[in-house]
Scaffold this active site. Structure first.
Site, mmCIF file in Angstrom:
data_model
loop_
_atom_site.group_PDB
_atom_site.id
_atom_site.type_symbol
_atom_site.label_atom_id
_atom_site.label_comp_id
_atom_site.label_asym_id
_atom_site.label_seq_id
_atom_site.Cartn_x
_atom_site.Cartn_y
_atom_site.Cartn_z
ATOM 1 N N TRP A 212 0.783 -1.293 0.051
ATOM 2 C CA TRP A 212 -0.144 0.035 -0.099
ATOM 3 C C TRP A 212 0.799 1.335 -0.050
ATOM 4 O O TRP A 212 2.017 1.231 0.859
ATOM 5 C CB TRP A 212 -0.791 -0.091 1.191
ATOM 6 C CG TRP A 212 -1.905 1.344 1.470
ATOM 7 C CD1 TRP A 212 -2.552 1.964 0.465
ATOM 8 C CD2 TRP A 212 -2.165 1.950 2.653
ATOM 9 N NE1 TRP A 212 -3.487 2.720 0.725
ATOM 10 C CE2 TRP A 212 -2.953 2.811 2.192
ATOM 11 C CE3 TRP A 212 -1.561 1.685 3.932
ATOM 12 C CZ2 TRP A 212 -3.266 3.910 3.411
ATOM 13 C CZ3 TRP A 212 -2.279 2.762 4.846
ATOM 14 C CH2 TRP A 212 -3.063 3.487 4.751
ATOM 15 N N ASP B 137 -1.854 -6.020 8.774
ATOM 16 C CA ASP B 137 -2.745 -4.952 8.430
ATOM 17 C C ASP B 137 -3.994 -5.641 7.590
ATOM 18 O O ASP B 137 -3.768 -6.165 6.639
ATOM 19 C CB ASP B 137 -2.108 -4.126 7.497
ATOM 20 C CG ASP B 137 -2.687 -2.859 7.010
ATOM 21 O OD1 ASP B 137 -3.900 -2.877 7.667
ATOM 22 O OD2 ASP B 137 -2.317 -2.043 6.256
ATOM 23 N N LYS C 285 -13.772 0.365 5.127
ATOM 24 C CA LYS C 285 -14.096 -0.251 4.055
ATOM 25 C C LYS C 285 -15.430 -1.184 4.382
ATOM 26 O O LYS C 285 -16.453 -0.948 3.727
ATOM 27 C CB LYS C 285 -13.287 -0.925 3.183
ATOM 28 C CG LYS C 285 -11.894 -0.374 3.109
ATOM 29 C CD LYS C 285 -11.864 0.863 2.051
ATOM 30 C CE LYS C 285 -10.656 1.406 1.911
ATOM 31 N NZ LYS C 285 -9.497 1.678 2.575
HETATM 32 C C1 LIG Z 1 -3.686 -1.914 3.220
HETATM 33 C C2 LIG Z 1 -4.279 -0.670 3.875
HETATM 34 N N1 LIG Z 1 -3.951 -0.524 5.014
HETATM 35 C C3 LIG Z 1 -4.444 0.611 5.734
HETATM 36 C C4 LIG Z 1 -5.359 1.391 5.060
HETATM 37 C C5 LIG Z 1 -5.988 2.467 6.001
HETATM 38 O O1 LIG Z 1 -7.296 2.775 6.174
HETATM 39 P P1 LIG Z 1 -8.003 3.905 6.970
HETATM 40 O O2 LIG Z 1 -8.600 4.582 5.739
HETATM 41 O O3 LIG Z 1 -8.740 3.195 7.568
HETATM 42 O O4 LIG Z 1 -6.908 4.500 7.429
HETATM 43 C C6 LIG Z 1 -5.734 1.341 3.665
HETATM 44 C C7 LIG Z 1 -6.676 2.175 3.005
HETATM 45 O O5 LIG Z 1 -6.930 2.246 1.871
HETATM 46 C C8 LIG Z 1 -5.368 0.271 3.174
HETATM 47 O O6 LIG Z 1 -5.382 -0.087 1.933
#
Ligand SMILES: Cc1ncc(COP(=O)(O)O)c(C=O)c1O
Length: 418
Positions: free
Chosen positions: A152, A233, A268
């Site tokens: 990410w 994660d 999500k």
């Molecule tokens: C792999 C991954 N980790 C963490 C997050 C973070 O999510 P949040 O929007 O809850 O901060 C995302 C969001 O796109 C993600 O794709």
């Protein structure tokens, strides 16, 4: 004490700001940063006058009408919260114990681990990753955190920016669109005892490719043999298969390792993006270590944002503790998951007919919102300029941008640039 190159004798002198600023305004030392690639893409798409433009860049779920709606169960829970909430006083540093317990059960589903587990409410997945980083830095500042290549886009700035030392392990083969399992296991076998391995529990972002259960077991074997610390994660629980299967690697590792960290996001799967809801969990060797970790994590939070936001977490807590709301949430979650799956198949089928000979079957092997389309940077640029199809340079697409109405045009555009 010195400020802007001038000797300051006491903090009182700092109030002499006009003189200090005359020497050198403090923000003059800063430069403008390049615009965020995705935000730039969103703006370009918004300003594109073409009616048939398609946005595959943005990182949120959308319906076939192109909307990111509030889930029905969230609306019901919010109404209940509005009617019942009696105070907006601060919540504790660790958040709401009921929410934390519900999220812990959703993630680990194993009450036998309760004595070794702590879970804390955090501002979204990003906030929970930042708390985990703070905790890891205190526990072992020299540890290397191994991250998948690719990962990410925000993992590097978020975790590296916090001060952690990151190293990549091979994960995705762009030519064959498969997981480089042997190379990954080889890299992790060379990691030092106590190093940390960041894994995506499901719906790997950006590739969409997740290890099978058999592959997860092989990865876990190396983690156990080498004495590594899993750091998982989970931003998409329920978006790949279902709540339980998507947590497989967490539950499997929790049975085998003495210590691990898990970061959850409810952005999500509850559609609560802007309400910032997540948790950070730590499995410790025993209850007393768990309590030490809890006190340190509380202090990390206290020195960063003091207390987490509560509205979204209170909504999740209401949903998870009410059997009927929970059942309806699972239905709405399945609707989102099924739509993503069917859009993957639709695009793959359309490409089979519009671009015979080209293999896009990796689209249906991936899960969640993302995967690589697998075209070059030049083809990505051509898709944007000639056809109004927007995606990031790496050709990562958000399949939630595909609809029954645009899939034919999308496949024709892709076929035209191949
Ligand atoms: C792999 C991954 N980790 C963490 C997050 C973070 O999510 P949040 O929007 O809850 O901060 C995302 C969001 O796109 C993600 O794709």
């Amino acid at each position: 004490m010195s400020n802007c190159g001038r000797r300051v004798e006491s903090w009182v002198d700092l109030y002499d700001l006009p003189t200090i600023l005359k020497d050198k305004p403090v923000f003059e030392t800063l430069d403008t940063l390049p615009a965020d690639a995705i935000l730039g893409l969103i703006a370009e798409h918004r300003n594109d006058p073409r009616d048939n433009k398609i946005d595959l860049g943005v990182g949120v779920y959308r319906t076939s009408a192109g909307e990111t709606p509030v889930l029905d169960v969230v609306k019901v829970a919010e109404q209940r919260l509005l009617d019942q909430q009696t105070s907006k006083a601060y919540i504790g540093t660790a958040g709401d114990p009921e929410f934390n317990a519900a999220m812990q059960r959703l993630t680990f589903a194993n009450p036998a681990l309760d004595e070794r587990l702590m879970t804390m409410q955090a501002p979204g997945g990003s906030g929970s990753l930042r708390v985990a980083a703070g905790l890891l830095l205190r526990a072992n500042p020299d540890a290397t955190v191994w991250v998948s290549e690719p990962t990410w886009a925000n993992h590097h700035p978020l975790l590296g920016g916090a001060g952690l030392n990151l190293k990549p392990y091979p994960y995705y083969d762009t030519a064959s669109h498969t997981i480089r399992l042997d190379a990954m296991l080889g890299a992790l076998s060379g990691a030092a005892r106590g190093d940390v391995v960041l894994l995506h529990a499901c719906c790997h972002n950006p590739s969409g490719l997740d290890p099978s259960e058999e592959q997860w077991r092989a990865i876990a074997d190396v983690i156990v043999e080498r004495g590594l610390v899993p750091f998982i994660d989970m931003a998409y629980q329920g978006f790949a298969e279902d709540i339980d299967r998507d947590a497989f690697v967490i539950r499997h590792l929790a049975d085998r390792v003495p210590e691990m960290l898990v970061c959850n996001s409810c952005s999500k799967n509850f559609g609560l993006y802007r309400d910032r809801v997540g948790t950070v969990s730590v499995l410790a060797e025993d209850t007393s270590r768990r309590d030490v970790v809890h006190s340190q994590a509380s202090n990390v939070v206290r020195t960063m944002y003091s207390v987490p936001p509560d509205h979204g977490a209170a909504v999740v807590s209401i949903i998870l503790s009410d059997a009927s709301l929970r059942a309806n949430w699972l239905i709405e979650l399945a609707e989102m998951r099924d739509r993503l799956k069917s859009m993957r198949s639709l695009l793959n089928d359309a490409l089979e007919s519009k671009a015979p000979g080209a293999d896009f079957s990796h689209l249906v092997r991936a899960s969640g919102m993302f995967c690589f389309l697998g075209v070059s940077k030049e083809q990505v640029a051509k898709l944007k300029t000639d056809y109004g199809v927007y995606m990031v340079d790496s050709s990562r697409i958000n399949v939630a941008g595909i609809t029954e109405a645009n899939v034919e045009y999308l496949a024709e555009s892709i076929a035209a640039v191949l």
